[in-house]
Design an enzyme around this catalytic site. Structure first.
Site, short mmCIF file in Angstrom:
data_model
loop_
_atom_site.label_atom_id
_atom_site.label_comp_id
_atom_site.label_asym_id
_atom_site.label_seq_id
_atom_site.Cartn_x
_atom_site.Cartn_y
_atom_site.Cartn_z
N GLU A 136 49.28 82.97 75.79
CA GLU A 136 49.44 81.52 75.73
C GLU A 136 49.97 81.13 74.37
O GLU A 136 49.67 81.75 73.36
CB GLU A 136 48.14 80.80 76.09
N HIS A 191 45.64 76.27 75.44
CA HIS A 191 45.46 75.00 74.75
C HIS A 191 45.72 73.76 75.61
O HIS A 191 45.61 72.64 75.11
CB HIS A 191 46.36 74.95 73.50
N SER A 234 42.22 80.68 71.37
CA SER A 234 43.01 80.29 70.21
C SER A 234 42.91 81.39 69.14
O SER A 234 43.09 82.57 69.46
CB SER A 234 42.55 78.92 69.68
#
Length: 338
Positions: A241, A308, A110
């Site tokens: 991502e 995620h 993240s």
């Protein structure tokens, strides 16, 4: 040349929050994760920033950087492992000390991927994109996630093989925790734009596209210089991502990366599963992937175990990888090649 840290059994983990910390009502989660690490045989040194959270960050950028720098300098700390990501890690990058004397692993994903990519591009030291510390608080760790230990324990010259997961988690169910935190209910299928088997080779670089895109044009995002100095003449596999972007924003980000030269010498692109990717005007994420594959004339693999939508494989920035997909099943063989 890439420098690989190595993690030994009984090592000391440093916990700091270069992005978000935990508000007081969430402190039990961190305590539980630390206890799990200690039961697994690790020593844990926890800083002050993981226990605080205000205005979308754990602390002021200079304080976050100071604690991170201290943990990177300490000879008794072998792995820096943030609790989780957040929003504003990029604020602290100018205050990070990149002259690292003792290479050690930094692990996370993240918002943490901004730090991971910046450190690898700036220093040539490999970093690890994988699980958060908070996600290891369960009684068990499912097989895909658990590979983080095997990979970080490898030495220069070693190779480690990972397989795609059997199932993934469609949505969180915090009210009914499972023994391994995740609720894996959906069948995993890695897909290719070509709809055929694919095999690609190259050096891994990547992270959460929402945030690493903001390194473009900064001193911490000089991909061309990194390639010339550390992996001359070698291709790159980008893994990306998407946390929150709709398809138009994702497309804009990819075009910017392309125009900035990040995809020069790219042998293929991997995209993680995402709960975002909201279509805009009928423009779907599959359209985005097809456009990119056509423009760059390279394989694009998507819905891999990254990001995620857990679980996720552990990907090493700087490692040489061989990625294959056959009939929905994927493999990633990473070589700790200098």
């Amino acid at each position: 040349m890439i420098i690989y840290p190595s993690l030994e059994k009984g090592a000391t983990i440093g916990v700091t929050a270069p992005s978000s910390g935990l508000s007081s009502e969430l402190h039990p989660l961190l305590k539980q994760a630390i206890e799990r690490m200690e039961k697994a045989g690790y020593k844990v040194v926890c800083g002050e920033t993981p226990w605080t959270q205000s205005k979308a960050k754990s602390a002021d950028a200079t304080l976050r950087a100071a604690e991170f720098n201290d943990m990177m300098k300490r000879q008794d700390i072998d792995l820096v492992f943030p609790p989780w990501g957040g929003e504003l890690l990029i604020e602290m990058l100018p205050f990070v000390e990149y002259s690292i004397q003792k290479p050690k692993w930094i692990l996370g994903y993240s918002d943490i991927s901004v730090l991971l990519l910046a450190v690898t591009l700036t220093t040539g030291i490999a970093t690890a994109h994988g699980t958060n510390l908070i996600d290891l608080r369960g009684e068990e760790t499912e097989a895909t996630t658990a590979m983080w230990e095997t990979i970080l324990s490898a030495s220069e010259g070693d190779s480690v093989l990972q397989h795609s997961s059997e199932k993934y988690q469609e949505k969180w169910d915090h009210e009914n925790p499972s023994p391994h935190v995740y609720h894996l209910t959906e069948r995993t299928e890695w897909k290719t734009v070509s709809r055929q088997a694919e095999q690609i080779k190259g050096r891994l670089l990547g992270g959460c596209i929402d945030v690493i895109r903001h390194l473009i044009g900064t001193p911490f995002g000089n991909v061309a210089s990194f390639k010339e100095e550390h992996i001359p003449g070698e291709p790159v596999i980008w893994y990306l991502e998407n946390c929150e972007l709709n398809t138009a924003d994702l497309r804009r980000s990819l075009v910017q990366m392309k125009m900035a030269g990040w995809f020069n010498g790219c042998s293929g692109i991997l995209f993680g599963r995402s709960a975002a990717n909201e279509p805009v005007g009928g423009y779907t994420v599959e359209d985005v992937y097809h456009d990119l594959a056509k423009e760059l004339q390279i394989p694009v693999i998507y819905d891999i175990d990254c990001g995620h939508v857990p679980p996720q494989v552990t990907l090493i920035n700087g490692a040489w990888a061989e990625v294959g997909v056959v009939e929905g099943r994927g493999t990633i063989l990473q070589h700790f090649k200098r």
